[in-house]
Design an enzyme around this catalytic site. Sequence first.
Site, PDB file in Angstrom:
ATOM      1  N   ARG A  67     -10.230 -36.464  28.261  1.00  0.00           N
ATOM      2  CA  ARG A  67     -11.420 -35.679  28.605  1.00  0.00           C
ATOM      3  C   ARG A  67     -12.658 -36.557  28.524  1.00  0.00           C
ATOM      4  NH1 ARG A  67     -13.027 -30.726  24.846  1.00  0.00           N
ATOM      5  NH2 ARG A  67     -13.771 -32.376  23.470  1.00  0.00           N
ATOM      6  N   GLY A  95      -9.938 -24.199  27.524  1.00  0.00           N
ATOM      7  CA  GLY A  95     -10.575 -24.587  26.262  1.00  0.00           C
ATOM      8  C   GLY A  95     -10.946 -23.300  25.545  1.00  0.00           C
ATOM      9  N   SER A 132      -7.183 -26.678  32.136  1.00  0.00           N
ATOM     10  CA  SER A 132      -6.756 -26.538  30.738  1.00  0.00           C
ATOM     11  C   SER A 132      -7.734 -25.580  30.068  1.00  0.00           C
ATOM     12  CB  SER A 132      -6.756 -27.897  30.052  1.00  0.00           C
ATOM     13  OG  SER A 132      -6.365 -27.743  28.715  1.00  0.00           O
ATOM     14  N   GLY A 140       0.810  -1.219   0.000  1.00  0.00           N
ATOM     15  CA  GLY A 140       0.000   0.000   0.000  1.00  0.00           C
ATOM     16  C   GLY A 140       0.837   1.261   0.000  1.00  0.00           C
ATOM     17  N   CYS A 194      -5.692 -26.058  25.666  1.00  0.00           N
ATOM     18  CA  CYS A 194      -5.839 -27.102  24.644  1.00  0.00           C
ATOM     19  C   CYS A 194      -6.778 -26.677  23.528  1.00  0.00           C
ATOM     20  CB  CYS A 194      -6.287 -28.419  25.264  1.00  0.00           C
ATOM     21  SG  CYS A 194      -7.911 -28.319  26.022  1.00  0.00           S
ATOM     22  N   ASP A 243     -14.163 -22.891  23.127  1.00  0.00           N
ATOM     23  CA  ASP A 243     -15.443 -22.571  23.764  1.00  0.00           C
ATOM     24  C   ASP A 243     -15.369 -21.265  24.538  1.00  0.00           C
ATOM     25  OD1 ASP A 243     -17.574 -24.405  23.186  1.00  0.00           O
ATOM     26  OD2 ASP A 243     -16.321 -25.963  24.056  1.00  0.00           O
TER      27      ASP A 243
HETATM   28  C1  PEP Z   1     -12.113 -25.918  23.536  1.00  0.00           C
HETATM   29  O1  PEP Z   1     -13.291 -25.581  23.712  1.00  0.00           O
HETATM   30  O2  PEP Z   1     -11.203 -25.097  23.392  1.00  0.00           O
HETATM   31  C2  PEP Z   1     -11.759 -27.334  23.456  1.00  0.00           C
HETATM   32  C3  PEP Z   1     -10.505 -27.712  23.378  1.00  0.00           C
HETATM   33  O3  PEP Z   1     -12.775 -28.212  23.395  1.00  0.00           O
HETATM   34  P1  PEP Z   1     -13.605 -28.545  22.067  1.00  0.00           P
HETATM   35  O4  PEP Z   1     -12.955 -27.829  20.937  1.00  0.00           O
HETATM   36  O5  PEP Z   1     -13.564 -30.006  21.908  1.00  0.00           O
HETATM   37  O6  PEP Z   1     -14.934 -28.010  22.421  1.00  0.00           O
HETATM   38 MG    MG Z   2     -14.666 -27.082  24.421  1.00  0.00          MG
END
Ligand code: PEP
Ligand code: MG
Length: 939
Positions: free
Chosen positions: A635, A801, A799, A105, A866, A804
């Site tokens: 899990r 997630g 952990s 740009g 995770c 979610d």
């Molecule tokens: C998450 O929610 O980050 C997770 C690892 O679980 P899933 O993606 O299986 O919902």
């Molecule tokens: Mg999850």
Amino acid sequence: MPRKYVYSFGEGAAEGRDDMKDLLGGKGAALAEMCNAGIPVPPGFTITTHACTLHRDLGTVPAEVSRQIDEHLALLEERMGRKFGDANEPLLVSVRSGAKVSMPGMMDTVLNLGLNPKSVQGLAKSSGDPRFAYDAYRRFIMMYSNVVLGLDRAPFEAVLTTARRKARRQSDSQLDAKQLEKIIAAFEKIVRDQTGKPFPRDPHAQLRGAIEAVFGSWDTERAKHYRKLHDISDALGTACNVQAMVFGNRGDRSATGVGFTRNPATGEREFYGEFLQNAQGEDVVAGIRTPLLLAELESILPEAYAELQDITLRLERHYGDMQDFEFTIEEGKLFMLQTRAGKRTGIAAVRVATDMVDEGLITREEAVIRVEPVQLLQLLHPVFDPADRAKYEVAARGINASPGAACGQLVFTPEDAVTEAEAGNKVVLVRHETSPDDIHGMHAAVGLVTVTGGMTSHAAVVGRQMGKPAVVGCEALRIDTARERLQINGQTIGRGDWLSIDGTTGEVILAQVATMPSEVVQVVTGKLHPSKSTIFAAFERLLDWADLTRRLRVRANADTGADAQMALALGAEGIGLARTEHMFFGADRMPKMQQMILARTEPERRKALKKLLPLQRRDFLALFKAMNGLPVTIRTLDPPLHEFLPNPTELKVEIEVLKATTKTTGKGKQAKAAAAELEALESVYERVLSLSEINPMLGWRGCRLTILVPEIIEMQAQALFEAAAKCIATGVPVDPEIMIPLVGDAGELALQREVVQRVAGEVMRKRGIHITYKIGTMIELPRAALTADAIAEHAEFFSFGTNDLTQTTFGFSRDDAGKFLGHYVDQGILPRNPFVSIDREGVGELMRIAVGKGRTARQGVKIGICGEHGGDPQSVGFCHDLGLDYVSCSPYRIPVARLAAAQAVLHERGVEELRTRARKNLRYKTPPTYHGTARGSTD
Ligand code: PEP
Ligand code: MG
């Protein structure tokens, strides 16, 4: 004393220095550095980024800046012994933008500035070559009109084409001075017609216009967008470089070119680049003429070639990085115009970094910081054979969800994928979207394409985990399931037709493009001996150095023994997430799972679970064995149950078809059987309806499910502890961690913990074996983060997630947000997709709260991540800063995370500063002499 806004460079000395990038921009700083070392650089000056900021604030170049520009222009005239606009020997300059970091740009270069009807005569006289002078003038008008005045190039190109046709000439370089004069007149007319003003003839006005355009280009939409994406502050501004022209178009002893000190594709040590004889820089870039390879310069202009090689290798040693340089040779004399770190492929990045350590040019730490972590993916995934790829056009583009190239025959259903794969065929599975139901087909296919979905949609997550190329959210596709046809941007193909996809770029190609497995994968899967692959050796060394540096541990998201083995081969230090739901798909398990879900009483359900128990135990055994004593986080069941059940609409159709085509009343054997089938189907349908939810991702899933139906978690815990006991009994060490998903309240975890502990006790008693294990939870709901202290009382580990947690923090459905997130990022509402890279202000803040509260309540609580972010370098850096213990990501992302974790440590230590201090001396032997009567050196 007024502030200094303009810095001179040239003739073996510069007022600026290389460590003044913030003020002089990357290009200005490199020019200063070269000058200070005595490398031949055409003299000039850099107008600072401060001046740009002032221009931005005031809407004009302030008087003090203009005064300093005039002063330095006068100095330049004196040095060059030429005057701006002179009728005998005019000074011409180039004007270039040069921010601290180069970005799209920004304004393109303007060459030959200072020409007008008077000075073009001067140039013709002083060079003795009128054709050269008029050619320079016509180039200048065209470039300035386009780049500074913002006019379209097309009418100018049209004039040139007509002139060539009339003169019966193939190329512009064959047009003579008279023809060029006519072209100039036509160009000036275009400018007058389109702007209502004459083309500026006063060189000072030309220069002012160009400088203002450079400053203005800092705020083009493309530049702003790029800065947002790369976290570059808008306040930085760009510098502007004004430099005396040297000419690569003054005959056959003149040339211009670009090059690299090493091969940017392979990293090999070779002088790599191209040049054009008798040409200006724009000819190389525009691709009008085919350039020659740099190696050929050796025979054409041997002295200049030797000097170029000497200088660029010095630059490489000095900067400790592969250089990308631009040069011009004017009548046999070499001038350097630019040097900077060269862009390179992943393979080249790894190779250059490790080679440079061996050559003593950089330290191991610098090598680690030098390679972009995601570039490592290029070393792992299959790639298109470049020669074959060049033959085809891209039919559509989607989101590049899981990298790698794949080529196969088109199928639309997972069943077809399995059948074809069993028959030895390679297939690409194309679905509107995928669900866990499709997992067997995804396994069987070589690649996946979906019409909808984003980076954390099911297909994307599973694709990455399996290391399978996937393009998702490819909205240009229209699937006609009934006729088994696929429409893409006006083209139609059918089942069995060839389709190639590149999950690294998101490209879909309607042809059979050849692919090649990556060399590194061949080595880690035992198909190629490590000694046979130099790239594997380099990859492994770099990652070994990263491992010695990083603090964060790196684990894998893996559900099968095979995934776990691959993860281990790529350096995983445990499993951070085994999604047990993935283990219930597949022809042998799904009916048992459905039986369990459809059971109406507890005994019925336990009966079904009993059948799943040995299968689940076998899964866990495979994981424990593969990881041989490393931690394995398993899990418990997470998704809503409907994901395991047939689609209600399809069921209803089946029921109606059965009713319409079969006699289900009467006393005959057939009628009785049909009636029984109908009754069974209707009962399933009724149960499916009763389990269906409006918003299943926020419904009865995770621990909410296993609290109401504890038999499920009991079975899973039993399988886990029995597998662990078996391992211990056979001498295989285990470190199991059982993780409860979707906890929002400490009470939920407390209940689930009790169940797990009870089952663990039962198994241990029965087997007479002690098992050490941990119970923990995912932190994937805002409430869990906010009450992490209470939760930590029942959890030995957390952990995050973040899939979610992102979904619930933003309230964005992770499966549907693809529709609008792209626009959000384009419009700058969000800096990047929060499902790809952690949103630090929101989701990140919740994580920070959870870490603080968790550790206060329970000292030493182990904390990891995770979600998909565990393999994203920026997010890994954030996890390091937060003080997490580990990140967990899909197997192929493990090297990325290892490197990113090491870089986080080095950034913390400020290793980039060390580099500046450790620079090798650049001093160049030969003092430069310039074309013209150079005077007034400041050296
Ligand atoms: C998450 O929610 O980050 C997770 C690892 O679980 P899933 O993606 O299986 O919902
Ligand atoms: Mg999850």
